[in-house]
Design a protein around this motif. Structure first.
Motif, PDB file in Angstrom:
ATOM      1  N   PRO A  58       0.881  -1.018  -0.029  1.00 17.29           N
ATOM      2  CA  PRO A  58       0.166  -0.105   0.049  1.00 17.29           C
ATOM      3  C   PRO A  58       0.976   1.275  -0.126  1.00 17.29           C
ATOM      4  O   PRO A  58       2.014   1.248   0.615  1.00 17.29           O
ATOM      5  CB  PRO A  58      -0.815   0.029   1.228  1.00 17.29           C
ATOM      6  N   ALA A  59       0.299   2.267  -0.613  1.00 18.19           N
ATOM      7  CA  ALA A  59       1.238   3.606  -0.752  1.00 18.19           C
ATOM      8  C   ALA A  59       0.988   4.102   0.802  1.00 18.19           C
ATOM      9  O   ALA A  59      -0.105   4.103   1.444  1.00 18.19           O
ATOM     10  CB  ALA A  59       0.569   4.583  -1.524  1.00 18.19           C
ATOM     11  N   PHE A  60       2.132   4.713   1.409  1.00 17.75           N
ATOM     12  CA  PHE A  60       1.794   5.235   2.455  1.00 17.75           C
ATOM     13  C   PHE A  60       2.899   6.367   2.966  1.00 17.75           C
ATOM     14  O   PHE A  60       3.448   6.763   2.026  1.00 17.75           O
ATOM     15  CB  PHE A  60       1.992   3.858   3.694  1.00 17.75           C
ATOM     16  N   ILE A  98      -2.734   2.310  -4.130  1.00 16.36           N
ATOM     17  CA  ILE A  98      -2.279   3.869  -4.370  1.00 16.36           C
ATOM     18  C   ILE A  98      -3.286   4.764  -3.448  1.00 16.36           C
ATOM     19  O   ILE A  98      -4.496   4.517  -3.581  1.00 16.36           O
ATOM     20  CB  ILE A  98      -2.441   4.168  -5.680  1.00 16.36           C
ATOM     21  N   GLY A  99      -2.742   5.767  -2.943  1.00 23.07           N
ATOM     22  CA  GLY A  99      -3.766   6.718  -2.057  1.00 23.07           C
ATOM     23  C   GLY A  99      -2.713   7.812  -1.477  1.00 23.07           C
ATOM     24  O   GLY A  99      -1.390   7.410  -1.464  1.00 23.07           O
ATOM     25  N   LEU A 100      -3.534   8.613  -0.805  1.00 25.18           N
ATOM     26  CA  LEU A 100      -2.816   9.681  -0.068  1.00 25.18           C
ATOM     27  C   LEU A 100      -3.058   9.293   1.509  1.00 25.18           C
ATOM     28  O   LEU A 100      -4.165   9.121   1.900  1.00 25.18           O
ATOM     29  CB  LEU A 100      -3.371  10.984  -0.360  1.00 25.18           C
ATOM     30  N   ASN A 101      -1.633   8.974   2.034  1.00 21.25           N
ATOM     31  CA  ASN A 101      -1.955   8.434   3.395  1.00 21.25           C
ATOM     32  C   ASN A 101      -2.661   9.582   4.353  1.00 21.25           C
ATOM     33  O   ASN A 101      -2.571  10.788   4.169  1.00 21.25           O
ATOM     34  CB  ASN A 101      -0.694   8.041   3.973  1.00 21.25           C
ATOM     35  N   SER A 102      -3.338   9.218   5.654  1.00 19.80           N
ATOM     36  CA  SER A 102      -3.818  10.128   6.424  1.00 19.80           C
ATOM     37  C   SER A 102      -2.856  11.277   7.030  1.00 19.80           C
ATOM     38  O   SER A 102      -3.136  12.268   7.205  1.00 19.80           O
ATOM     39  CB  SER A 102      -4.524   9.132   7.566  1.00 19.80           C
ATOM     40  N   ARG A 103      -1.689  10.751   7.379  1.00 21.41           N
ATOM     41  CA  ARG A 103      -0.859  11.616   8.083  1.00 21.41           C
ATOM     42  C   ARG A 103      -0.601  13.044   7.022  1.00 21.41           C
ATOM     43  O   ARG A 103      -0.576  14.239   7.352  1.00 21.41           O
ATOM     44  CB  ARG A 103       0.663  11.018   8.035  1.00 21.41           C
ATOM     45  N   GLU A 104      -0.225  12.762   5.942  1.00 27.06           N
ATOM     46  CA  GLU A 104       0.321  13.546   4.966  1.00 27.06           C
ATOM     47  C   GLU A 104      -1.091  14.359   4.354  1.00 27.06           C
ATOM     48  O   GLU A 104      -0.909  15.339   3.695  1.00 27.06           O
ATOM     49  CB  GLU A 104       1.057  12.814   3.736  1.00 27.06           C
ATOM     50  N   ALA A 111      -1.792  18.176  -0.246  1.00 25.24           N
ATOM     51  CA  ALA A 111      -2.698  17.180  -0.625  1.00 25.24           C
ATOM     52  C   ALA A 111      -3.715  17.415  -1.615  1.00 25.24           C
ATOM     53  O   ALA A 111      -4.105  16.448  -2.490  1.00 25.24           O
ATOM     54  CB  ALA A 111      -3.636  16.933   0.736  1.00 25.24           C
ATOM     55  N   GLU A 112      -3.989  18.591  -1.864  1.00 30.19           N
ATOM     56  CA  GLU A 112      -4.885  19.047  -2.777  1.00 30.19           C
ATOM     57  C   GLU A 112      -4.058  18.673  -4.259  1.00 30.19           C
ATOM     58  O   GLU A 112      -4.834  18.063  -5.291  1.00 30.19           O
ATOM     59  CB  GLU A 112      -4.975  20.620  -3.253  1.00 30.19           C
ATOM     60  N   GLN A 113      -2.926  18.891  -4.454  1.00 28.83           N
ATOM     61  CA  GLN A 113      -2.188  18.659  -5.690  1.00 28.83           C
ATOM     62  C   GLN A 113      -2.075  16.972  -6.113  1.00 28.83           C
ATOM     63  O   GLN A 113      -2.053  16.696  -7.089  1.00 28.83           O
ATOM     64  CB  GLN A 113      -0.693  19.082  -5.676  1.00 28.83           C
ATOM     65  N   VAL A 114      -2.008  16.540  -4.937  1.00 23.94           N
ATOM     66  CA  VAL A 114      -1.889  14.860  -4.910  1.00 23.94           C
ATOM     67  C   VAL A 114      -3.253  14.362  -5.407  1.00 23.94           C
ATOM     68  O   VAL A 114      -3.016  13.452  -6.167  1.00 23.94           O
ATOM     69  CB  VAL A 114      -1.308  14.394  -3.469  1.00 23.94           C
ATOM     70  N   MET A 115      -4.216  14.939  -4.826  1.00 25.80           N
ATOM     71  CA  MET A 115      -5.643  14.462  -5.132  1.00 25.80           C
ATOM     72  C   MET A 115      -5.699  14.514  -6.833  1.00 25.80           C
ATOM     73  O   MET A 115      -6.315  13.613  -7.553  1.00 25.80           O
ATOM     74  CB  MET A 115      -6.649  15.258  -4.730  1.00 25.80           C
ATOM     75  N   GLY A 126      -2.234  -3.830 -12.021  1.00 25.14           N
ATOM     76  CA  GLY A 126      -1.788  -4.254 -10.900  1.00 25.14           C
ATOM     77  C   GLY A 126      -1.845  -3.225  -9.508  1.00 25.14           C
ATOM     78  O   GLY A 126      -1.458  -3.653  -8.578  1.00 25.14           O
ATOM     79  N   VAL A 127      -2.802  -2.260  -9.958  1.00 21.92           N
ATOM     80  CA  VAL A 127      -3.369  -1.456  -8.731  1.00 21.92           C
ATOM     81  C   VAL A 127      -4.492  -2.034  -8.359  1.00 21.92           C
ATOM     82  O   VAL A 127      -5.430  -1.960  -8.981  1.00 21.92           O
ATOM     83  CB  VAL A 127      -3.588  -0.148  -9.027  1.00 21.92           C
ATOM     84  N   VAL A 128      -4.712  -2.740  -7.084  1.00 17.77           N
ATOM     85  CA  VAL A 128      -5.723  -3.551  -6.651  1.00 17.77           C
ATOM     86  C   VAL A 128      -6.649  -2.910  -5.652  1.00 17.77           C
ATOM     87  O   VAL A 128      -7.528  -3.341  -5.080  1.00 17.77           O
ATOM     88  CB  VAL A 128      -5.314  -4.839  -6.024  1.00 17.77           C
ATOM     89  N   GLY A 129      -6.225  -1.404  -5.380  1.00 16.77           N
ATOM     90  CA  GLY A 129      -7.123  -0.617  -4.568  1.00 16.77           C
ATOM     91  C   GLY A 129      -6.714   0.656  -4.353  1.00 16.77           C
ATOM     92  O   GLY A 129      -5.538   1.111  -4.791  1.00 16.77           O
ATOM     93  N   VAL A 130      -7.526   1.537  -3.630  1.00 18.07           N
ATOM     94  CA  VAL A 130      -7.088   2.834  -2.908  1.00 18.07           C
ATOM     95  C   VAL A 130      -6.823   2.709  -1.831  1.00 18.07           C
ATOM     96  O   VAL A 130      -7.609   2.160  -1.062  1.00 18.07           O
ATOM     97  CB  VAL A 130      -8.361   3.820  -3.303  1.00 18.07           C
ATOM     98  N   GLY A 131      -5.531   2.749  -1.385  1.00 18.28           N
ATOM     99  CA  GLY A 131      -5.025   2.661  -0.017  1.00 18.28           C
ATOM    100  C   GLY A 131      -3.655   3.268   0.229  1.00 18.28           C
ATOM    101  O   GLY A 131      -2.995   3.545  -0.702  1.00 18.28           O
ATOM    102  N   GLU A 132      -3.362   3.078   1.368  1.00 17.22           N
ATOM    103  CA  GLU A 132      -3.968   3.073   2.534  1.00 17.22           C
ATOM    104  C   GLU A 132      -4.573   4.327   3.122  1.00 17.22           C
ATOM    105  O   GLU A 132      -3.506   5.318   3.166  1.00 17.22           O
ATOM    106  CB  GLU A 132      -3.274   2.285   3.682  1.00 17.22           C
ATOM    107  N   ILE A 133      -5.695   4.446   3.212  1.00 16.54           N
ATOM    108  CA  ILE A 133      -6.417   5.641   3.509  1.00 16.54           C
ATOM    109  C   ILE A 133      -7.045   5.625   4.823  1.00 16.54           C
ATOM    110  O   ILE A 133      -7.464   4.630   5.130  1.00 16.54           O
ATOM    111  CB  ILE A 133      -7.130   6.336   2.371  1.00 16.54           C
ATOM    112  N   GLY A 134      -7.639   6.670   5.278  1.00 21.35           N
ATOM    113  CA  GLY A 134      -8.248   6.678   6.635  1.00 21.35           C
ATOM    114  C   GLY A 134      -7.711   7.703   7.430  1.00 21.35           C
ATOM    115  O   GLY A 134      -7.437   8.781   7.125  1.00 21.35           O
ATOM    116  N   PHE A 135      -7.682   7.241   8.945  1.00 24.55           N
ATOM    117  CA  PHE A 135      -7.523   8.465  10.045  1.00 24.55           C
ATOM    118  C   PHE A 135      -6.196   8.226  10.668  1.00 24.55           C
ATOM    119  O   PHE A 135      -6.133   6.844  10.884  1.00 24.55           O
ATOM    120  CB  PHE A 135      -8.619   8.483  11.045  1.00 24.55           C
ATOM    121  N   ASP A 136      -5.658   9.042  11.003  1.00 26.97           N
ATOM    122  CA  ASP A 136      -4.448   9.097  11.945  1.00 26.97           C
ATOM    123  C   ASP A 136      -4.616   9.955  13.265  1.00 26.97           C
ATOM    124  O   ASP A 136      -5.023   9.203  14.172  1.00 26.97           O
ATOM    125  CB  ASP A 136      -3.045   9.545  11.136  1.00 26.97           C
ATOM    126  N   ASP A 137      -4.553  11.263  13.067  1.00 24.44           N
ATOM    127  CA  ASP A 137      -5.031  11.991  14.163  1.00 24.44           C
ATOM    128  C   ASP A 137      -6.748  12.218  14.260  1.00 24.44           C
ATOM    129  O   ASP A 137      -7.028  12.867  15.217  1.00 24.44           O
ATOM    130  CB  ASP A 137      -4.382  13.358  13.911  1.00 24.44           C
TER     131      ASP A 137
END
Lengths: 327, 228
Positions: A58-60, A98-104, A111-115, A126-137
């Motif tokens: 997962p992208a992290f 592939i995704g933008l991790n919660s910390r960043e 983050a706007e640009q990454v989106m 071979g990209v099998v999902g959007v991840g890892e995304i969710g919450f940190d803080d």
């Protein structure tokens, strides 16, 4: 006596014996969460030897915060390029999410640009999902980018791999699921990661996949994992290592299988939580073909002898670790 | 190149089911029309999902025909998705040079492994061939085995267009990574003195290390006027 005792101690300190995995020889494993970018070729070799045939990276967060868009772009490119190749060298099929991790996500300017560049990557082979995304803080920014990425996953018809927070975990996990449902995602396409005894029941009851990370000291230990499977069975449960740049274990999946076997779980149950379930969940991306697990091995064999940067001309594909001679 | 495009088109299409055929026809039409590169990028990325990766069964006659149209081009061992991707690239309209270069460059910069293979395979058929020298030299620096193969093995672009230092790098990289030297196109034509000297040094270095020297190395060394 005294001397003998001390030499025995020396042996115990310095002669570290690798874990005995003979009981699971011949079994195949799928590690659906492991950050190979942070691992060595020795790890790849050990994973292949232990029966890992495929993995998901997962992208992290890389430990060091990124300060520019190109750092993200190059990282995503490496997950579908260089790292994928490195893995193939050892006969292991490499997938990623592939995704933008919660910390960043908290660096909103970036983050706007990454989106904006994420759509370039999520439909790649071979990209099998959007991840890892969710919450940190669990900040408002994390909430915003989590939601945007859920929408992205829905549009691309990809599974979602959710990282649940270390702090305030139970509420964070509930909130992650609530939001996924609110955005109309089918729980069967969402893998909730880093579960523990406190979160598993609700995750399963609500129809999500429950992934467990076997990670020393901070997440699950595998003895606890054995008990989880005894209590909840194997449906929608999977085990991963989440091995990364911290003190972690890329053999966590096969070691857990060995422990399960030792503690009397059936081979079929072990197979479900260390191989089959992860494939069922992430194959909803349409990007996993088990036949490729074999193909990558064949490419590997010819690739090795044709040479490359890791295993260059003439050099034997395998280093003799017991010799002090390096040729 | 027009012949080549229709040749590849016929090979690709006979391998597709009707659904994939319709998809590709529609995508190719929008790729031909667009100035920006969005449609190209989307279709290029999605290709293996639609075509699969099977061997398209190219006949010897078809291979020869391809070679007649684009000297040295070898498509016989390409998978269907690779062939279809190269064909799709040939559909992009090169009339607006800047727009054309930009859309192809964008594909390179976010490419996954198999996409890179297709992109480098397409170098001989892209418009403005002189503009891809830098890209090709960059590809030679890649350490991804299959990407290097796509540039080094039976690809006519490097011998045709690379400047001498980049060409010499390619040959050296091929030795260094144990590629099949005989599959490099244009070895004889591009033999040169500087390359001979580099190869001689390399051979001595290997001998000093107690490693073997490939017989092909000596042949190229001689072609460039060097050797014992």
């Amino acid at each position: 006596m005294c001397c003998n005792h001390s030499s025995e101690k020396e042996t115990a300190d310095h002669n570290i014996v690798p874990a005995d995995l003979r009981s699971i020889r011949g079994m195949s494993f799928f590690d659906p969460h492991v950050h190979m970018t942070s691992r060595t070729t020795d790890d790849y070799q050990a994973m292949a030897d232990a029966g890992i045939v495929a993995l998901i990276e997962p992208a992290f967060w890389l430990g060091q915060p990124r300060t520019g868009l190109d750092s993200f772009r190059d990282y995503y490119s490496s997950l579908i390029g260089w790292e994928r190749f490195r893995s193939s060298q050892f006969g292991i099929k490499h997938y990623c999410t592939i995704g933008l991790n919660s910390r960043e996500a908290n660096n909103e300017r970036l983050a706007e640009q990454v989106m904006e560049i994420l759509p370039l990557f999520i439909n790649k082979e071979g990209v099998v999902g959007v991840g890892e995304i969710g919450f940190d803080d669990q900040t408002p920014a994390e909430d915003r980018y989590y939601r945007l990425q859920l929408e992205l996953a829905k549009e691309a018809e990809l599974p979602v791999q959710i990282h649940t927070p270390h702090r305030d975990k139970k509420k964070g996990t509930q909130r992650s699921m609530d939001i996924a449902i609110e955005h109309g995602l089918d729980p069967y396409r969402v893998i909730v990661d880093h579960n523990n005894e406190e979160t598993v029941k609700e995750v399963l009851d609500r129809g999500f996949w429950a992934a467990f990370t076997i990670y020393p000291f901070t997440k699950m230990g595998n003895e606890r994992m054995v008990e989880i499977v005894r209590q909840y069975g194997t449906e929608r449960i999977m085990v991963n290592s989440a091995a990364d740049w911290g003190i972690s274990d890329p053999l966590a999946v096969p070691k857990t299988a060995a422990l399960m076997k030792e503690r009397g779980l059936s081979d079929e149950d072990i197979r479900m939580v260390t191989y089959r379930n992860a494939i069922t969940a992430f194959a909803q991306s349409g990007q996993i073909d088990e036949a490729d697990f074999e193909t990558v091995k064949q490419i590997d064999q010819s690739g090795r002898f044709e040479g490359n940067s890791i295993l260059r001309g003439g050099q034997q594909p395998r280093i003799d670790k017991s010799s002090i001679i390096i040729s | 190149m027009k012949n080549l495009s229709s040749l590849i088109e016929s090979i690709v299409y006979r391998n597709l089911d009707p659904g994939a055929r319709d998809w590709l026809t529609a995508k190719a039409a929008s790729v031909r029309e667009e100035t920006g590169g969005t449609q190209l990028a989307l279709a290029f990325t999605a290709m293996p999902r639609k075509t699969g990766k099977k061997d398209p069964g190219i006949t010897e006659a078809e291979q020869q025909e391809a070679e007649r149209d684009c000297k040295g081009l070898y498509i016989k061992d390409w998978t269907l998705d690779r062939l279809a991707r190269v064909w799709l690239l040939m559909q992009a309209d090169p009339a607006d040079k800047n727009a054309y270069l930009k859309k192809i460059e964008n594909l390179f910069s976010a490419a996954e492994m198999n996409e890179l293979v297709a992109l480098y395979s397409a170098l001989p058929v892209l418009a403005y061939p002189e503009e891809w020298r830098g890209r090709c030299a960059e590809g030679i620096r890649s350490n991804i085995g299959i990407v290097l193969d796509a540039i080094i093995h039976r690809n006519p672009y490097p011998a045709e267009w690379l400047e001498e230092p980049a060409w010499n790098q390619l040959v050296m990289k091929a030795f260094f990574t144990d590629k099949d030297i005989r599959q490099i196109s244009g070895l004889e034509k591009r033999a040169n003195k500087a390359l001979s000297a580099i190869l001689s040094d390399y051979a001595r270095e290997r001998q000093a290390a107690g490693r073997s020297v490939k017989p092909e190395l000596r042949e190229i060394e001689k072609l460039g006027g060097g050797g014992q």
